[in-house]
Scaffold this active site. Structure first.
Site, mmCIF file in Angstrom:
data_model
loop_
_atom_site.group_PDB
_atom_site.id
_atom_site.type_symbol
_atom_site.label_atom_id
_atom_site.label_comp_id
_atom_site.label_asym_id
_atom_site.label_seq_id
_atom_site.Cartn_x
_atom_site.Cartn_y
_atom_site.Cartn_z
ATOM 1 N N ASP A 80 -20.168 1.368 15.410
ATOM 2 C CA ASP A 80 -19.006 0.854 14.667
ATOM 3 C C ASP A 80 -18.814 -0.623 15.020
ATOM 4 O OD1 ASP A 80 -18.494 3.409 13.736
ATOM 5 O OD2 ASP A 80 -16.752 3.756 15.009
ATOM 6 N N ARG A 98 -24.042 -0.291 7.666
ATOM 7 C CA ARG A 98 -22.823 0.189 7.011
ATOM 8 C C ARG A 98 -21.984 -1.032 6.648
ATOM 9 N NH1 ARG A 98 -18.868 2.721 11.013
ATOM 10 N NH2 ARG A 98 -20.114 4.616 10.926
HETATM 11 P P1 FAD Z 1 -9.104 -0.598 0.266
HETATM 12 O O1 FAD Z 1 -9.365 -2.057 0.081
HETATM 13 O O2 FAD Z 1 -8.212 -0.158 1.373
HETATM 14 O O3 FAD Z 1 -8.541 0.003 -1.065
HETATM 15 C C1 FAD Z 1 -9.141 -0.332 -2.323
HETATM 16 C C2 FAD Z 1 -8.871 0.760 -3.327
HETATM 17 O O4 FAD Z 1 -9.533 1.973 -2.915
HETATM 18 C C3 FAD Z 1 -7.414 1.147 -3.458
HETATM 19 O O5 FAD Z 1 -6.710 0.277 -4.315
HETATM 20 C C4 FAD Z 1 -7.543 2.554 -4.031
HETATM 21 O O6 FAD Z 1 -7.856 2.500 -5.393
HETATM 22 C C5 FAD Z 1 -8.755 3.100 -3.286
HETATM 23 N N1 FAD Z 1 -8.313 3.814 -2.079
HETATM 24 C C6 FAD Z 1 -8.394 3.372 -0.808
HETATM 25 N N2 FAD Z 1 -7.891 4.282 0.041
HETATM 26 C C7 FAD Z 1 -7.463 5.316 -0.709
HETATM 27 C C8 FAD Z 1 -6.836 6.558 -0.434
HETATM 28 N N3 FAD Z 1 -6.473 6.910 0.812
HETATM 29 N N4 FAD Z 1 -6.552 7.383 -1.457
HETATM 30 C C9 FAD Z 1 -6.849 7.028 -2.725
HETATM 31 N N5 FAD Z 1 -7.434 5.862 -3.055
HETATM 32 C C10 FAD Z 1 -7.742 5.020 -2.085
HETATM 33 N N6 FAD Z 1 -13.753 -0.788 9.641
HETATM 34 C C11 FAD Z 1 -14.132 -1.552 10.701
HETATM 35 O O7 FAD Z 1 -13.553 -2.605 10.930
HETATM 36 N N7 FAD Z 1 -15.172 -1.148 11.506
HETATM 37 C C12 FAD Z 1 -15.872 -0.008 11.264
HETATM 38 O O8 FAD Z 1 -16.806 0.305 12.017
HETATM 39 C C13 FAD Z 1 -15.498 0.795 10.158
HETATM 40 N N8 FAD Z 1 -16.158 1.924 9.863
HETATM 41 C C14 FAD Z 1 -15.848 2.605 8.723
HETATM 42 C C15 FAD Z 1 -16.593 3.716 8.360
HETATM 43 C C16 FAD Z 1 -16.355 4.361 7.176
HETATM 44 C C17 FAD Z 1 -17.183 5.545 6.803
HETATM 45 C C18 FAD Z 1 -15.326 3.887 6.294
HETATM 46 C C19 FAD Z 1 -15.084 4.530 4.977
HETATM 47 C C20 FAD Z 1 -14.561 2.815 6.659
HETATM 48 C C21 FAD Z 1 -14.781 2.171 7.868
HETATM 49 N N9 FAD Z 1 -14.009 1.094 8.268
HETATM 50 C C22 FAD Z 1 -14.395 0.354 9.357
HETATM 51 C C23 FAD Z 1 -12.710 0.801 7.585
HETATM 52 C C24 FAD Z 1 -12.854 -0.234 6.490
HETATM 53 O O9 FAD Z 1 -13.107 -1.505 7.063
HETATM 54 C C25 FAD Z 1 -11.575 -0.327 5.645
HETATM 55 O O10 FAD Z 1 -10.509 -0.698 6.463
HETATM 56 C C26 FAD Z 1 -11.190 0.951 4.924
HETATM 57 O O11 FAD Z 1 -12.302 1.661 4.484
HETATM 58 C C27 FAD Z 1 -10.312 0.618 3.715
HETATM 59 O O12 FAD Z 1 -11.011 -0.174 2.787
HETATM 60 P P2 FAD Z 1 -11.595 0.404 1.404
HETATM 61 O O13 FAD Z 1 -12.812 -0.363 1.056
HETATM 62 O O14 FAD Z 1 -11.819 1.869 1.559
HETATM 63 O O15 FAD Z 1 -10.493 0.222 0.314
#
Ligand code: FAD
Length: 307
Positions: free
Chosen positions: A132, A182
């Site tokens: 991560d 990732r």
């Molecule tokens: P966002 O920008 O939060 O949302 C964009 C759109 O996605 C929203 O407008 C909505 O339409 C949709 N959406 C988002 N969440 C939801 C929900 N709960 N329900 C319905 N619709 C939704 N971050 C790190 O800093 N380090 C890491 O190692 C790390 N590992 C990760 C591993 C995985 C598998 C994932 C999925 C995320 C990880 N993250 C990590 C977190 C990541 O950086 C984001 O903070 C997080 O995924 C939110 O961003 P997003 O791209 O999903 O969408």
């Protein structure tokens, strides 16, 4: 990070708020939406259930910012057990680890040797280790440790955060190493000197990096987002891609979308955290989405009304 995320991050960092959330039924109920349970058995049970629905898993033994040697050693032993369970139950799963849980904040060498041990055991059970990405104090060391370990073991991956200015050059450095990368937007509160601040800029950076990643022949892209727009772009780029890739989403977030993509024939890996140190993980989920926080506040009010 938006103003909302910054406010939530600031509030949840306060010790009384942490006590309120970790000590209340409402707080634990909210955590259970995103965390499989307190122990490895719960993580393995969730992984088995997801496998029956055609989903892969990445198991995360929760913990970070460990500052004592015993705690870091316990985390390594914990992850070795996770790998044993993956092997003995033949789970379609790998592990996700945070280097500060394995001793990076104590001595870099501790995290390096921990990663060696985990990569070796993962190879024995036929799986991989994803590192991560934590906050920007640790980016340089994380990229270095990944590059070194991947060139020797060949079964690792790392997370890169689109919001950091440095990520395009990190991706350029790492994409030839043949691991999995990732790509996520980034979940920590970072200063404007190192990271984009507005949603618009972060999304634009994610799109640019996604294009580079999906055109990289030697890397397996792991597209970690719940964002419908980014998922659509990835699917369009996949039309021109010969090699494999996967989507990654968090346990408890858009489960129907996870199943829809898997049913359409795509590899989807669900990130499944388990363990008792769930508070920092939960605060990042709360900061991402107003509705998560709303759910918590409603649950808290209903507990208060009952007592
Ligand atoms: P966002 O920008 O939060 O949302 C964009 C759109 O996605 C929203 O407008 C909505 O339409 C949709 N959406 C988002 N969440 C939801 C929900 N709960 N329900 C319905 N619709 C939704 N971050 C790190 O800093 N380090 C890491 O190692 C790390 N590992 C990760 C591993 C995985 C598998 C994932 C999925 C995320 C990880 N993250 C990590 C977190 C990541 O950086 C984001 O903070 C997080 O995924 C939110 O961003 P997003 O791209 O999903 O969408």
């Amino acid at each position: 990070m938006t103003l909302f995320s910054r406010a939530v991050t600031a509030v949840t960092a306060a010790a009384p708020v942490e006590r309120l959330i970790t000590g209340s039924r409402a707080g634990r109920a909210l955590a259970s939406r995103f965390v499989a349970g307190d122990d490895l058995a719960s993580g393995a049970e969730v992984a088995t259930g997801l496998a029956t629905e055609g989903l892969k898993v990445s198991l995360d033994l929760l913990g970070e910012e460990v500052h004592d040697v015993e705690g870091a050693n316990r985390a390594v032993e914990g992850y070795l057990q996770v790998l044993d369970v993956i092997g003995s139950n033949r789970l379609d799963a790998n592990i996700s680890v945070k280097l500060t849980q394995l001793g990076l904040a104590i001595r870099e060498e501790m995290a390096r040797s921990a990663i060696d041990r985990l990569a070796e055991r993962a190879a024995e059970v036929g799986t991989t280790v994803t590192i991560d990405m934590e906050d920007s104090r640790y980016t340089e060391a994380t990229v270095d440790i990944y590059a070194d370990a991947q060139s020797r073991h060949g079964n690792l991956g790392v997370c890169l955060q689109a919001y950091l200015f440095r990520t395009p050059s990190d991706l350029e450095r790492l994409e030839g190493l043949g691991g999995h990368i990732r790509l996520c937007k980034g979940a920590y509160r970072e200063p404007p000197t190192v990271a984009f601040q507005s949603r618009h800029e972060v999304d634009a950076a994610f799109r640019r990096l996604l294009m580079v990643l999906m055109r990289s022949p030697s890397t397996r892209p792991a597209i970690a987002t719940h964002d419908p727009e980014m998922i659509r772009l990835a699917l369009a780029l996949a039309e021109e891609r010969d090699a494999g890739f996967e989507f990654q989403m968090l346990y408890g977030v858009r489960p129907a979308e996870q199943r829809r993509l898997a049913a359409a024939g795509h590899d989807v890996r669900v990130y499944v955290p388990f363990g008792s140190s769930w508070y920092p993980y939960l605060t990042r989920r709360l900061a991402e989405r107003p509705s998560n926080l709303g759910f918590f506040l409603r649950a808290l009010v209903s507990v208060a009304e009952r007592t």
